[in-house]
Design an enzyme around this catalytic site. Structure first.
Site, mmCIF file in Angstrom:
data_model
loop_
_atom_site.group_PDB
_atom_site.id
_atom_site.type_symbol
_atom_site.label_atom_id
_atom_site.label_comp_id
_atom_site.label_asym_id
_atom_site.label_seq_id
_atom_site.Cartn_x
_atom_site.Cartn_y
_atom_site.Cartn_z
ATOM 1 N N GLY A 297 32.803 52.450 46.292
ATOM 2 C CA GLY A 297 33.505 51.478 47.147
ATOM 3 C C GLY A 297 34.916 51.189 46.688
ATOM 4 O O GLY A 297 35.522 50.203 47.094
ATOM 5 N N GLY B 42 36.691 47.314 44.207
ATOM 6 C CA GLY B 42 35.241 47.140 44.176
ATOM 7 C C GLY B 42 34.838 45.849 44.867
ATOM 8 O O GLY B 42 35.648 44.943 45.042
ATOM 9 N N THR C 265 32.694 46.701 52.707
ATOM 10 C CA THR C 265 32.540 46.540 51.252
ATOM 11 C C THR C 265 32.942 45.128 50.811
ATOM 12 O O THR C 265 32.148 44.400 50.209
ATOM 13 C CB THR C 265 33.428 47.580 50.517
ATOM 14 O OG1 THR C 265 33.085 48.879 50.990
ATOM 15 C CG2 THR C 265 33.236 47.513 49.018
ATOM 16 N N VAL C 266 34.172 44.721 51.127
ATOM 17 C CA VAL C 266 34.672 43.436 50.614
ATOM 18 C C VAL C 266 34.071 42.260 51.403
ATOM 19 O O VAL C 266 33.655 41.259 50.809
ATOM 20 C CB VAL C 266 36.226 43.390 50.659
ATOM 21 C CG1 VAL C 266 36.726 42.096 50.047
ATOM 22 C CG2 VAL C 266 36.831 44.583 49.931
ATOM 23 N N ILE D 101 42.173 40.758 39.991
ATOM 24 C CA ILE D 101 43.096 40.185 38.993
ATOM 25 C C ILE D 101 44.007 39.153 39.655
ATOM 26 O O ILE D 101 44.705 39.471 40.613
ATOM 27 C CB ILE D 101 43.999 41.276 38.362
ATOM 28 C CG1 ILE D 101 43.173 42.454 37.863
ATOM 29 C CG2 ILE D 101 44.844 40.690 37.250
ATOM 30 C CD1 ILE D 101 44.022 43.607 37.343
ATOM 31 N N LYS E 240 51.253 47.936 47.221
ATOM 32 C CA LYS E 240 51.019 46.799 46.319
ATOM 33 C C LYS E 240 52.280 46.439 45.544
ATOM 34 O O LYS E 240 52.572 45.260 45.359
ATOM 35 C CB LYS E 240 49.863 47.135 45.372
ATOM 36 C CG LYS E 240 48.527 47.222 46.099
ATOM 37 C CD LYS E 240 47.470 47.826 45.210
ATOM 38 C CE LYS E 240 46.115 47.875 45.888
ATOM 39 N NZ LYS E 240 45.158 48.746 45.193
ATOM 40 N N VAL F 158 46.531 42.737 46.106
ATOM 41 C CA VAL F 158 47.114 43.465 44.969
ATOM 42 C C VAL F 158 46.191 43.332 43.767
ATOM 43 O O VAL F 158 45.850 42.222 43.358
ATOM 44 C CB VAL F 158 48.513 42.906 44.596
ATOM 45 C CG1 VAL F 158 49.061 43.629 43.375
ATOM 46 C CG2 VAL F 158 49.478 43.027 45.767
#
Ligand code: NAP
Ligand code: HSE
Length: 336
Positions: free
Chosen positions: A185, A300, A11-12, A134, A203, A130
């Site tokens: 995802g 995501g 996914t990433v 963001i 996290k 984390v």
């Protein structure tokens, strides 16, 4: 030219390939040099071919990346503890900088990785570990570094926030919404870590280590997940003016650190009550800055790729200016 060896094209990893391609021109201008994916380690070759990567780029042998002297940065996006840990250490020993999104690894073996990075004089960046897209690790290490941080409260897991939001607002069932989160995802390969609170615990261990300058590991965190939350709990909360959120809370009081993850009733008018779906937020109180809140998508493909690419670019800039290894481990205290 900065050359990247990518470990894992799921996914990433796929998001990183797409983003470097989509915004390649502007990324090169901002970094001062082009960024090229030189090799990709991936079990499932079809995932890479679907992205248009050539067969010569794909490998299933880590040595092809570790021993390739032209590769400057290894980007680990496989997940899990092993072999990710060994691959990262091997890469550092060969003088390669490392970027990862792997909170499982940092929350358990972060200290060893930071020591290896320092000994090898390489950069180790992990913004995506984390709260997905963001920016919070870099701001804590840089922009907020002059503060004594008193408290960090986060909604740090996109999957559970998505589930709680859909259960509260649409009356959907837990299992149905978890499936949706997996399809989108957001969830880990094994979603138990999400719903049992372990992912948020990893996290907050990372964030509190940075916020309070003292190593906090997963074992130090009290953890409770959302599996026992029923629609009735949500309804009672709503009648009394509260919304249920899975909070990760870290505080320093009289030199002692307290870190915990559990569901909590948040009053309707608190800024964290407005954080819905896959969005995460990190609410920080510092002695100089006061209260601030970082908000955005916490999971995501593309939000997470955004953080990974930002780290790659920062290392690229460091390389151009011969300043690698500048921001290392900030855990210089040992607090209870
Ligand atoms: P993923 O979709 O499962 O991707 C991982 C990829 O790595 C898979 O294609 C996997 O292949 C491959 N892989 C694993 N071990 C390998 C090995 N030994 N050799 C070759 N290939 C290997 O996971 P992801 O969601 O992208 O997550 C990657 C990392 O980012 C994890 O650490 C995760 O916690 C973190 N993260 C994810 C998100 C998110 O929103 N997804 C956000 C922030 C951080 P197989 O499928 O064949 O196993
Ligand atoms: N499974 C994680 C989440 C991915 O849902 O928040 C982002 O770390």
């Amino acid at each position: 030219m900065v050359r990247v060896g990518l470990l894992g094209c799921g996914t990433v990893g796929s998001g990183v390939v797409k983003l470097l391609r989509q915004n390649g021109h502007i990324i090169a201008q901002k970094t001062g040099t082009e960024i090229l994916i030189q090799r990709v380690l991936e079990r499932d070759i079809k995932k890479c071919l679907a992205l248009g990567l050539g067969e010569e780029v794909i490998t299933q042998n880590i040595e092809d990346i570790i021993n390739d002297e032209s590769i400057d940065i290894v980007v680990e996006l496989m997940g899990g503890i092993e072999p990710a840990f060994s691959f990262i250490i091997q890469a550092m020993n060969k003088g390669k900088h490392v970027v990862t999104a792997n909170k499982d690894l940092i929350a358990i073996r972060g200290k060893e990785i930071f020591s290896a990075a320092q000994e090898c004089g390489v950069d180790f960046y992990f913004e995506a570990s984390v709260a997905g897209g963001i920016p919070v690790i870099y701001p804590l290490k840089q922009s907020l570094a002059g503060n004594q941080i008193q408290e960090v409260i986060g909604i740090l897991n996109g999957t559970t926030n998505y589930i709680l939001t859909k259960m509260s607002k649409e009356g959907k069932k837990f299992d149905e919404v978890l499936r949706e989160a997996q399809e989108l995802g957001y969830a880990e390969a094994d979603p138990t870590a999400d719903v049992c609170g372990l992912d948020a615990a990893r996290k907050i261990a990372i964030l509190s280590s940075i916020a309070f300058n003292s190593r906090v590991t997963l074992d130090d965190v009290y953890v409770e997940g959302i599996t026992s939350i029923s629609p009735r709990d949500i309804q009672y909360g709503q009648e009394l003016g509260y919304v249920i959120k899975l909070l990760a809370i870290a505080k320093e009081e009289e030199g002692k650190i307290q870190v915990r993850v559990h569901p909590a009733f948040v009053p309707f008018n608190h800024p964290l009550a407005f954080v819905n779906d896959v969005f995460n937020a990190v609410f920080i109180i510092g002695d100089a800055v006061g209260e601030i809140m970082h908000y955005g998508k916490g999971a995501g493909q593309m939000p997470t790729a955004s953080a990974v690419v930002g780290d790659i670019m920062e290392i690229g800039r460091n390389m151009l200016h011969h300043t690698s290894g500048r921001i290392g481990c900030t855990c210089f205290s040992e607090k209870e």
